[in-house]
Design an enzyme around this catalytic site. Structure first.
Site, mmCIF file in Angstrom:
data_model
loop_
_atom_site.group_PDB
_atom_site.id
_atom_site.type_symbol
_atom_site.label_atom_id
_atom_site.label_comp_id
_atom_site.label_asym_id
_atom_site.label_seq_id
_atom_site.Cartn_x
_atom_site.Cartn_y
_atom_site.Cartn_z
ATOM 1 N N SER A 102 0.822 -1.205 0.000
ATOM 2 C CA SER A 102 0.000 0.000 0.000
ATOM 3 C C SER A 102 0.857 1.257 0.000
ATOM 4 O O SER A 102 0.334 2.344 -0.187
ATOM 5 C CB SER A 102 -0.963 0.003 1.186
ATOM 6 O OG SER A 102 -0.406 -0.641 2.295
ATOM 7 N N HIS A 122 -3.386 -3.586 -5.849
ATOM 8 C CA HIS A 122 -3.697 -3.083 -4.514
ATOM 9 C C HIS A 122 -5.145 -3.411 -4.176
ATOM 10 O O HIS A 122 -6.068 -2.756 -4.663
ATOM 11 C CB HIS A 122 -3.434 -1.562 -4.476
ATOM 12 C CG HIS A 122 -3.621 -0.951 -3.129
ATOM 13 N ND1 HIS A 122 -4.062 0.338 -2.941
ATOM 14 C CD2 HIS A 122 -3.426 -1.452 -1.890
ATOM 15 C CE1 HIS A 122 -4.138 0.590 -1.654
ATOM 16 N NE2 HIS A 122 -3.753 -0.478 -0.994
ATOM 17 N N GLU A 159 -7.127 -1.636 -7.288
ATOM 18 C CA GLU A 159 -6.338 -0.565 -7.909
ATOM 19 C C GLU A 159 -5.089 -1.210 -8.507
ATOM 20 O O GLU A 159 -4.295 -1.819 -7.780
ATOM 21 C CB GLU A 159 -5.956 0.437 -6.811
ATOM 22 C CG GLU A 159 -5.181 1.641 -7.281
ATOM 23 C CD GLU A 159 -4.903 2.632 -6.136
ATOM 24 O OE1 GLU A 159 -4.778 2.194 -4.969
ATOM 25 O OE2 GLU A 159 -4.805 3.828 -6.428
ATOM 26 N N ASN A 211 -5.353 6.290 -2.119
ATOM 27 C CA ASN A 211 -4.902 6.834 -0.837
ATOM 28 C C ASN A 211 -4.367 8.253 -0.992
ATOM 29 O O ASN A 211 -4.485 9.073 -0.084
ATOM 30 C CB ASN A 211 -3.873 5.913 -0.196
ATOM 31 C CG ASN A 211 -4.539 4.657 0.349
ATOM 32 O OD1 ASN A 211 -5.743 4.654 0.629
ATOM 33 N ND2 ASN A 211 -3.795 3.580 0.476
HETATM 34 N N1 LIG Z 1 -4.173 -4.938 6.063
HETATM 35 C C1 LIG Z 1 -4.586 -4.006 5.225
HETATM 36 O O1 LIG Z 1 -5.539 -3.276 5.479
HETATM 37 C C2 LIG Z 1 -3.896 -3.845 3.892
HETATM 38 C C3 LIG Z 1 -4.572 -3.204 2.837
HETATM 39 C C4 LIG Z 1 -3.936 -3.093 1.599
HETATM 40 C C5 LIG Z 1 -2.660 -3.578 1.439
HETATM 41 N N2 LIG Z 1 -2.017 -4.177 2.484
HETATM 42 C C6 LIG Z 1 -0.670 -4.704 2.246
HETATM 43 O O2 LIG Z 1 -0.739 -6.113 2.123
HETATM 44 C C7 LIG Z 1 0.466 -6.697 2.599
HETATM 45 C C8 LIG Z 1 0.139 -7.734 3.660
HETATM 46 O O3 LIG Z 1 -0.570 -7.115 4.698
HETATM 47 P P1 LIG Z 1 -1.418 -7.958 5.766
HETATM 48 O O4 LIG Z 1 -2.247 -6.986 6.505
HETATM 49 O O5 LIG Z 1 -2.075 -9.101 5.109
HETATM 50 O O6 LIG Z 1 -0.249 -8.479 6.726
HETATM 51 P P2 LIG Z 1 -0.279 -9.725 7.725
HETATM 52 O O7 LIG Z 1 0.746 -9.440 8.754
HETATM 53 O O8 LIG Z 1 -1.659 -10.049 8.154
HETATM 54 O O9 LIG Z 1 0.245 -10.940 6.817
HETATM 55 C C9 LIG Z 1 1.545 -11.052 6.346
HETATM 56 C C10 LIG Z 1 1.860 -12.533 6.163
HETATM 57 O O10 LIG Z 1 3.124 -12.639 5.524
HETATM 58 C C11 LIG Z 1 3.822 -13.725 6.109
HETATM 59 N N3 LIG Z 1 5.267 -13.577 5.904
HETATM 60 C C12 LIG Z 1 6.219 -13.212 6.769
HETATM 61 N N4 LIG Z 1 7.429 -13.216 6.170
HETATM 62 C C13 LIG Z 1 7.230 -13.595 4.889
HETATM 63 C C14 LIG Z 1 8.092 -13.802 3.772
HETATM 64 N N5 LIG Z 1 9.392 -13.595 3.876
HETATM 65 N N6 LIG Z 1 7.541 -14.206 2.629
HETATM 66 C C15 LIG Z 1 6.207 -14.405 2.526
HETATM 67 N N7 LIG Z 1 5.338 -14.221 3.526
HETATM 68 C C16 LIG Z 1 5.846 -13.820 4.704
HETATM 69 C C17 LIG Z 1 3.429 -13.714 7.566
HETATM 70 O O11 LIG Z 1 3.625 -14.982 8.142
HETATM 71 C C18 LIG Z 1 1.967 -13.305 7.489
HETATM 72 O O12 LIG Z 1 1.124 -14.429 7.439
HETATM 73 C C19 LIG Z 1 1.346 -5.553 3.070
HETATM 74 O O13 LIG Z 1 2.191 -5.174 2.041
HETATM 75 C C20 LIG Z 1 0.316 -4.461 3.347
HETATM 76 O O14 LIG Z 1 0.876 -3.172 3.255
HETATM 77 C C21 LIG Z 1 -2.600 -4.336 3.694
#
Ligand SMILES: NC(=O)c1ccc[n+]([C@@H]2O[C@H](COP(=O)([O-])OP(=O)(O)OC[C@H]3O[C@@H](n4cnc5c(N)ncnc54)[C@H](O)[C@@H]3O)[C@@H](O)[C@H]2O)c1
Length: 504
Positions: free
Chosen positions: A113, A134, A146, A184
């Site tokens: 993001s 995204h 997006e 955003n």
């Molecule tokens: N949560 C939100 O609202 C949101 C919205 C849009 C985008 N994002 C983006 O999505 C991505 C993930 O966010 P999230 O909220 O799902 O995070 P999260 O912490 O819930 O999940 C991340 C996952 O990645 C795993 N992980 C750790 N190291 C890793 C590696 N080396 N390779 C692969 N996987 C690995 C973890 O075990 C975990 O299960 C981020 O880039 C975040 O910025 C999040």
């Protein structure tokens, strides 16, 4: 496309894998942490089962989802979407490794993001095959996707991402890479200008939120939203915008955020942010219904052109007021963007605060007001006064708007007051983004309505209010504040000069 990979089985990855299987792709879900993989796969299966129950998808969809424990298992994938933690080094390593595992043809997508997709693309063997996808949280429910074009992204990668997004049932918009991409970035002024208004003490956070809900039809005001997202999260986002833009003044973090974080008041999750949260999560009273229209008929001079003046004239006529073109009136309402010529008299003046604050207008006895069209959706009128404004003028203004069926709220003096200022900055940011080629006018509006649940997009706001009104508020803020954050976007100024809208 047949085989999709999803890396990272957390909040986002599990939801994206659910969408992939539901769309009929063989979906390989990987997470290096075994418990996280199990939890993510279980969550995706539960989501799929619910959709099967509702008859949205066929039962076989669940069999398309395959948790895999090794990165190497992703070798058959044609598209891999990474939803790993938000760290640039980690994502770059992943793209390097996935390039080796999946071969030259694979398209690699990131759900980041905030990290520039361009900087991740350079870590892949074929940067032209890297794209941003995204998704919004929670991915299975949010209707928007997006897609971000990095500087290196080629047309085939964009096409594949769009095709997969549509197959997942998403409304797809396209953005160029840059801070906050399209959604955003264009949504930033909602919080940013809200914080500025609080900092200047134009209104309290409760008042600002209420004005946004009742006056603008937003589901939540900026402060309840910041509390929900987490004030620390918002502060980090603000710092990243500032850094990525090399200090763009519109995107500077606000010291209030820093103080809230320092105090440990992070929002709902700590039970205290801008609001205090009770055990049951409650934090404010429900908004009362605006008064029902019950006017005492007046001889009213309602001056000015534009959608706001026209709308008020219609309301006043329907309510039984007598509209006087010239000659004496009991109350004068100047609803024009620029001050109108008026017949001298002793009637109180209620003047729109658009092209100046009330103080800068130089009418010491007047009341200022602002409201944002379309009037059939606005339920609140903001009012302001000077120390020299007399009580009878205040009462006359309150009585007039209450009689027309609006709630009223008193705030401190400023061009555009609260909502006019927030909406003008939303339109301004959209005009910057469109002018800089970040996205199309239609995509900006789709992005903000579907991605951020705004009641209408900034381009639609600009059409409801009038671009001249928006520019007047921005120029007045610029004149009165001398701050670069209020400079109007070149596209906005040009559009007003040519008498065109932002879509043309
Ligand atoms: N949560 C939100 O609202 C949101 C919205 C849009 C985008 N994002 C983006 O999505 C991505 C993930 O966010 P999230 O909220 O799902 O995070 P999260 O912490 O819930 O999940 C991340 C996952 O990645 C795993 N992980 C750790 N190291 C890793 C590696 N080396 N390779 C692969 N996987 C690995 C973890 O075990 C975990 O299960 C981020 O880039 C975040 O910025 C999040």
């Amino acid at each position: 496309m047949n085989v999709l990979g999803v890396v990272g089985a957390g909040t986002m990855g599990a939801g994206i894998a659910q969408l992939g299987a539901a769309a009929g792709f063989r979906t390989l879900l990987h997470d290096p942490v075994p418990e996280a993989l199990e939890r993510g796969a279980e969550s995706a299966r539960r989501g799929l089962a619910k959709w099967v129950e509702k008859g949205r998808i066929k039962e076989e969809a669940a069999s398309f989802l395959e948790p895999v424990s090794g990165l190497d298992d992703l070798s058959p994938c044609e598209l891999v979407i990474e939803a790993a933690p938000e760290r640039a080094d980690l994502k770059r390593d992943l793209f390097g490794a996935l390039s080796m595992v999946c071969g030259d043809e694979v398209v690699l997508a990131t759900n980041t993001s905030s990290i520039p997709v361009t900087s991740l693309a350079s870590a892949a063997a074929r940067p032209e095959n890297v794209v941003g996808m995204h998704f919004f949280n929670p991915p299975p429910l949010m209707p928007l996707l997006e897609i971000i074009r990095a500087d290196q992204t080629g047309a085939p990668a964009m096409e594949l991402a769009e095709q997969v997004g549509r197959a997942m049932g998403k409304e797809v918009i396209v953005a160029a890479d840059g801070p906050g991409f399209l959604v955003n970035r264009c949504g930033r002024p909602f919080n940013g200008e809200g914080l500025r208004l609080l900092q200047e003490r134009v209104a309290t956070h409760e008042q600002i939120d209420r004005i946004c809900r009742l006056g603008g039809g937003f589901r939540m005001g900026p402060f309840e939203l910041m509390d929900l997202v987490g004030i620390d999260v918002g502060f980090e986002v603000a710092k990243s915008f500032e850094e990525l833009s090399f200090g763009e003044p519109r995107w500077r973090p606000n010291p209030i955020q820093a103080r809230m974080v320092a105090a440990g008041r992070l929002g709902r999750k700590t039970g205290r942010g801008y609001y205090g949260y009770a055990e049951d999560g409650s934090y404010r009273q429900d908004d009362p219904e605006p008064p029902s229209a019950s006017p005492t008929p007046l001889a009213l001079a309602l001056l000015g052109d534009g959608p706001l003046a026209a709308g008020l004239r219609d309301r006043a006529r329907t309510a039984g007021h007598e509209l006087r073109e010239g000659g004496p009136a009991e109350l004068v309402v100047d609803a024009g963007v620029l001050p109108a010529e008026r017949v001298p008299g002793r009637a109180p003046l209620v003047a729109l605060c658009a092209s100046s604050s009330l103080a800068a207008r130089g009418e010491t006895g007047a009341v200022g007001f602002h409201l944002v069209p379309p009037l059939d959706e606005a339920r609140l009128v903001e009012l302001t006064r000077l120390p020299t404004t007399q009580r009878f003028a205040c009462e006359a203004a309150e009585g007039l708007f209450a009689g027309l069926g609006f709630a009223t709220g008193w705030v401190e003096d400023a061009p555009g007051l609260v909502l006019g200022r927030i909406v003008s900055q939303l339109v301004n940011e959209a005009a910057f983004a469109i002018g800089e080629g970040v996205g199309s006018p239609a995509d900006v509006d789709t992005g903000l309505t579907l991605g951020l649940s705004h009641p209408r997009g900034p381009v639609a706001w600009s059409e409801a209010i009038g671009l001249d009104h928006v520019l007047a508020v921005l120029d007045a803020l610029w004149d009165e504040r001398h701050e670069e954050r209020y400079r109007a976007a070149p596209l906005l100024r040009r559009s007003v000069a040519l008498g065109r809208g932002l879509r043309e």
